[in-house]
Design an enzyme around this catalytic site. Structure first.
Site, PDB file in Angstrom:
ATOM      1  N   CYS A   2       0.832  -1.208   0.000  1.00 29.63           N
ATOM      2  CA  CYS A   2       0.000   0.000   0.000  1.00 29.63           C
ATOM      3  C   CYS A   2       0.871   1.265   0.000  1.00 29.63           C
ATOM      4  O   CYS A   2       1.838   1.361   0.736  1.00 29.63           O
ATOM      5  CB  CYS A   2      -0.933   0.079   1.194  1.00 29.63           C
ATOM      6  SG  CYS A   2      -2.175  -1.186   1.226  1.00 29.63           S
ATOM      7  N   TRP A  74      -2.630  -2.929  -1.669  1.00 27.94           N
ATOM      8  CA  TRP A  74      -2.215  -4.339  -1.694  1.00 27.94           C
ATOM      9  C   TRP A  74      -3.201  -5.042  -0.777  1.00 27.94           C
ATOM     10  O   TRP A  74      -3.192  -4.853   0.441  1.00 27.94           O
ATOM     11  CB  TRP A  74      -0.793  -4.439  -1.170  1.00 27.94           C
ATOM     12  CG  TRP A  74      -0.155  -5.789  -1.350  1.00 27.94           C
ATOM     13  CD1 TRP A  74       0.528  -6.238  -2.449  1.00 27.94           C
ATOM     14  CD2 TRP A  74      -0.115  -6.860  -0.395  1.00 27.94           C
ATOM     15  NE1 TRP A  74       0.973  -7.508  -2.241  1.00 27.94           N
ATOM     16  CE2 TRP A  74       0.597  -7.926  -0.992  1.00 27.94           C
ATOM     17  CE3 TRP A  74      -0.614  -7.039   0.882  1.00 27.94           C
ATOM     18  CZ2 TRP A  74       0.824  -9.128  -0.348  1.00 27.94           C
ATOM     19  CZ3 TRP A  74      -0.395  -8.245   1.525  1.00 27.94           C
ATOM     20  CH2 TRP A  74       0.322  -9.271   0.915  1.00 27.94           C
ATOM     21  N   ASN A 100      -2.792   2.531   4.937  1.00 25.25           N
ATOM     22  CA  ASN A 100      -1.789   1.488   4.772  1.00 25.25           C
ATOM     23  C   ASN A 100      -1.708   0.740   6.097  1.00 25.25           C
ATOM     24  O   ASN A 100      -1.581   1.374   7.140  1.00 25.25           O
ATOM     25  CB  ASN A 100      -0.443   2.154   4.424  1.00 25.25           C
ATOM     26  CG  ASN A 100       0.711   1.167   4.377  1.00 25.25           C
ATOM     27  OD1 ASN A 100       0.516  -0.035   4.503  1.00 25.25           O
ATOM     28  ND2 ASN A 100       1.913   1.681   4.191  1.00 25.25           N
ATOM     29  N   GLU A 481      19.314 -18.173  -1.349  1.00 23.17           N
ATOM     30  CA  GLU A 481      19.044 -16.897  -2.001  1.00 23.17           C
ATOM     31  C   GLU A 481      18.830 -17.080  -3.507  1.00 23.17           C
ATOM     32  O   GLU A 481      17.938 -16.466  -4.100  1.00 23.17           O
ATOM     33  CB  GLU A 481      20.215 -15.929  -1.716  1.00 23.17           C
ATOM     34  CG  GLU A 481      20.159 -14.599  -2.431  1.00 23.17           C
ATOM     35  CD  GLU A 481      18.932 -13.751  -2.110  1.00 23.17           C
ATOM     36  OE1 GLU A 481      18.146 -14.123  -1.231  1.00 23.17           O
ATOM     37  OE2 GLU A 481      18.750 -12.723  -2.788  1.00 23.17           O
ATOM     38  N   GLU A 488      10.768 -15.972  -6.937  1.00 28.02           N
ATOM     39  CA  GLU A 488       9.942 -14.770  -6.736  1.00 28.02           C
ATOM     40  C   GLU A 488       9.748 -13.963  -8.017  1.00 28.02           C
ATOM     41  O   GLU A 488       8.730 -13.311  -8.167  1.00 28.02           O
ATOM     42  CB  GLU A 488      10.504 -13.884  -5.620  1.00 28.02           C
ATOM     43  CG  GLU A 488      11.794 -13.184  -5.962  1.00 28.02           C
ATOM     44  CD  GLU A 488      12.269 -12.235  -4.876  1.00 28.02           C
ATOM     45  OE1 GLU A 488      11.438 -11.625  -4.199  1.00 28.02           O
ATOM     46  OE2 GLU A 488      13.495 -12.099  -4.731  1.00 28.02           O
TER      47      GLU A 488
END
Ligand code: F6R
Length: 608
Positions: A2, A74, A100, A481, A488
């Site tokens: 947000c 969001w 938010n 990682e 992602e």
């Protein structure tokens, strides 16, 4: 997560709000909206989906006026839709509000307001607050907002306008970030600095339980009791151009290529004059650090991976027992904290809700916190006893890249500093390890120049549905990682494992042509890595190896080899990160993904 922007001044409210929302786009969102006050009436425009849709609506039906609030949402409560997008308004369409965060006790308040005949149009927690302010409203927006926020539980930052008071924006912070921009005959409020930079470099960072009332030529700050307070003004050094992509197609690629420069900058800052210098906000005395019993690191996601590398560094170099925890676990697992531990919070944004909560958990036990943070003035920076800044510059791409390598770099230097204070390492060896860092930027540049090899490999593997990443020792976290970066931004399943653990279960996943990325630069565990690779190769895996230049043996084992320059083992995660980032980036591009704004993700995770 947000983004809020509010503006009052003389400029056209459409362009100021839109430009501000574009600057906050990186935070992640699924709908957006704006509101202004025109001739005593609220005007609201809202859309589902990309900001482009909002821009389209505003082109057809622009807002009029010079005061307004805007929002990227969001979704938490209620699906992404026009109805649930912010601004949310009250029954009378007098009050409009953007928010938010999460209002945890919204349901009870909603039931109470329904009994009082308020009519709700959305499924959001935010709309409840718009109606609650309406319930208390008696011609003074500031007072009614104060009464309403005192009833709330959860974390929130809000900006509110009322058609009946068309000259002001009232904004309040409790948990989620909020920054005020002070201009000439104009003032702004936003969730993050980039939304303000086109208008002013003078900002005020809001603390929790503070309110600001913005008018065109006046800004007043208040505490939760409505008493006037003084706030410190700061000047931001970034230029608006540092927020542009330049010649790069994506922020992520730009940020990958900025890494040598970030490390160079930090070598200058941290090692000037041959002494360690952890910056103006470090605040920890050598005496205190020399007597630590152990270190507890807590962080999320990529920052947690950097923290994991920190464990190898602190234990290996400074011989200090180190625990690493994911913040959302740390805060709820009732950790035992005996002795004189140092708690470290690691965070690019400095606003991650779980990391902040972990920090507060430790503070409640009277422990001291040293943080590694990129965004100065962020909540984690402010609430820590000391901060080592990452000095990576603004990171806009959702996937963390340059902040990550800077985190590892700072941890490397800090572990050498601790080893010196604790006499854990021979002085000459310590000097040698410090000198090693000077070669890193050049080695990083060399890797970035060889990008064609990585592109070629990604072409070959772009249609794979599952990847395994393996590493050992200090590059085990690198494997985690590498897998996170890939999943992602490409949405391809990937999992990271310590190579030695494969035969305890995961090797069952390996069949003919299963792609495995093996991180195997020269190191103390190199031979062990080769054995693990052999085991996978025998079972038909396709091996993509990250290896040290000059390694001929690896050529026989790897189906594809990406070479990196040889370096000190404990610095290798900094170099290894680059091919892993580029591998993820090009696979994602070849799959047509929006790498800077991957689905469902937010840059700043301000809810738990
Ligand atoms: C992944 C990524 C996230 C963040 C995590 C913590 O590329 O960026 O996993 O690392 O959300 O964020 P910060 O570091 O801001 O606390």
């Amino acid at each position: 997560m947000c983004g809020i922007v509010g503006y009052v001044g003389d400029k056209d409210v459409n362009s100021v709000l839109m430009a501000g929302l574009w600057r906050l786009e990186y935070r992640g969102y699924d709908s957006s909206g704006v509101a202004s006050i025109v001739n005593g009436d609220l005007e609201v425009r809202k859309v589902e989906g990309k900001l482009m849709n909002l821009e389209g609506i505003l082109r057809e039906k622009p807002l009029v006026g010079n005061i307004g609030i805007g929002h990227t949402r969001w979704a938490t409560h209620g699906e992404p839709s026009e109805q649930n997008a912010h601004p949310q308004v009250d029954c009378e369409e007098n009050i409009a509000l953007v928010h938010n965060g999460v209002i945890e006790n919204y349901y009870t308040i909603k039931e109470e307001l329904i009994k009082k005949k308020h009519v709700f149009k959305s499924n959001t927690d935010t709309e409840v607050l718009a109606h609650l302010i309406e319930e208390y409203y008696n011609g003074d927006l500031k007072e009614s907002v104060l009464k309403a926020v005192r009833r709330l539980e959860g974390s929130f930052a809000i900006a509110v306008i009322a058609a009946s008071e068309p000259d002001k924006i009232v904004s309040y912070k409790s948990g989620s970030p909020l920054i005020v921009g002070l201009g000439k005959k104009e003032n702004l409020v936003a969730s993050d600095i980039p939304a303000l930079l086109d208008h002013t470099k003078h900002i005020v960072i809001m603390n929790d339980n503070e309110m600001v009332v913005l008018q065109k030529e006046n800004v007043e700050f208040y505490n939760r009791d409505g008493e006037s307070i003084e706030k410190e003004e700061r000047e931001i050094k970034w230029s608006p151009t540092s927020l542009d992509k330049g010649d790069f197609p994506h922020y992520m690629l730009k940020e990958i290529y900025e890494q040598p420069e970030v490390i160079e900058r930090n070598i200058d800052l941290r090692l000037e004059g041959g002494e360690f210098d952890f910056g103006e906000n470090f605040n920890f005395s050598p005496h205190k650090l020399a007597h630590l019993s152990h270190i507890v690191i807590q962080a999320c996601g990529t920052s947690w991976h950097a923290g994991y590398i920190g464990k190898y560094l602190f234990e290996g170099y400074a011989r200090i027992h180190t625990e690493v925890d994911i913040s959302s676990e740390f805060r709820y697992r009732k950790p035992v904290m005996e002795g004189e531990p140092l708690v470290m919070a690691i965070s690019q944004s400095g606003e991650t809700a779980d990391t902040l909560a972990g920090l507060r958990e430790a503070k409640a036990k009277f422990l001291e916190i040293l943080s590694l943070v990129n965004v100065r003035g962020s909540a984690i920076d402010r609430e820590s006893d000391g901060t080592i800044y990452l000095n990576a510059g603004p990171e806009i791409g959702v996937a963390s890249t340059k902040a990550y390598t800077s985190q590892i770099f700072q941890l490397y230097l800090f572990s050498l500093y601790l080893s010196k204070l604790k006499w854990a390492m021979d002085a000459t060896e310590n000097e040698e390890k410090i000198k090693e860092v000077n070669s890193i930027p050049k080695k990083m540049k060399k890797i970035l120049k060889n990008v064609d090899k990585i592109k070629e490999i990604t072409e070959k593997y772009k249609n794979e549905k599952h990847f395994m990443f393996i590493g050992r020792g200090i590059n085990y976290p690198s494997a985690l990682e590498g897998a996170l970066k890939l999943k992602e931004i490409s949405y391809i399943h990937a999992t990271g494992y310590p190579a030695g653990e494969m035969k305890h279960g995961p090797i069952a996943l390996i069949s003919k042509n299963s792609p495995v990325v093996a991180i195997a630069p020269h190191s103390s565990v190199y031979e062990k890595m080769l054995t693990n690779i052999e085991e996978l190769k025998t079972r038909g895996a396709k091996i993509i190896v990250i290896a040290s230049e000059g390694d001929k043996r690896i050529k026989e084992l790897g189906d594809d080899v990406i070479y990196i320059p040889p370096c000190e083992e404990n610095l290798s995660p900094v170099l290894v990160a680059l091919p892993l980032q580029l591998f993820a980036y090009y696979i994602a591009i070849l799959n047509g993904r929006d790498v800077d704004r991957p689905r469902n993700l937010a840059k700043s995770v301000t809810v738990e």
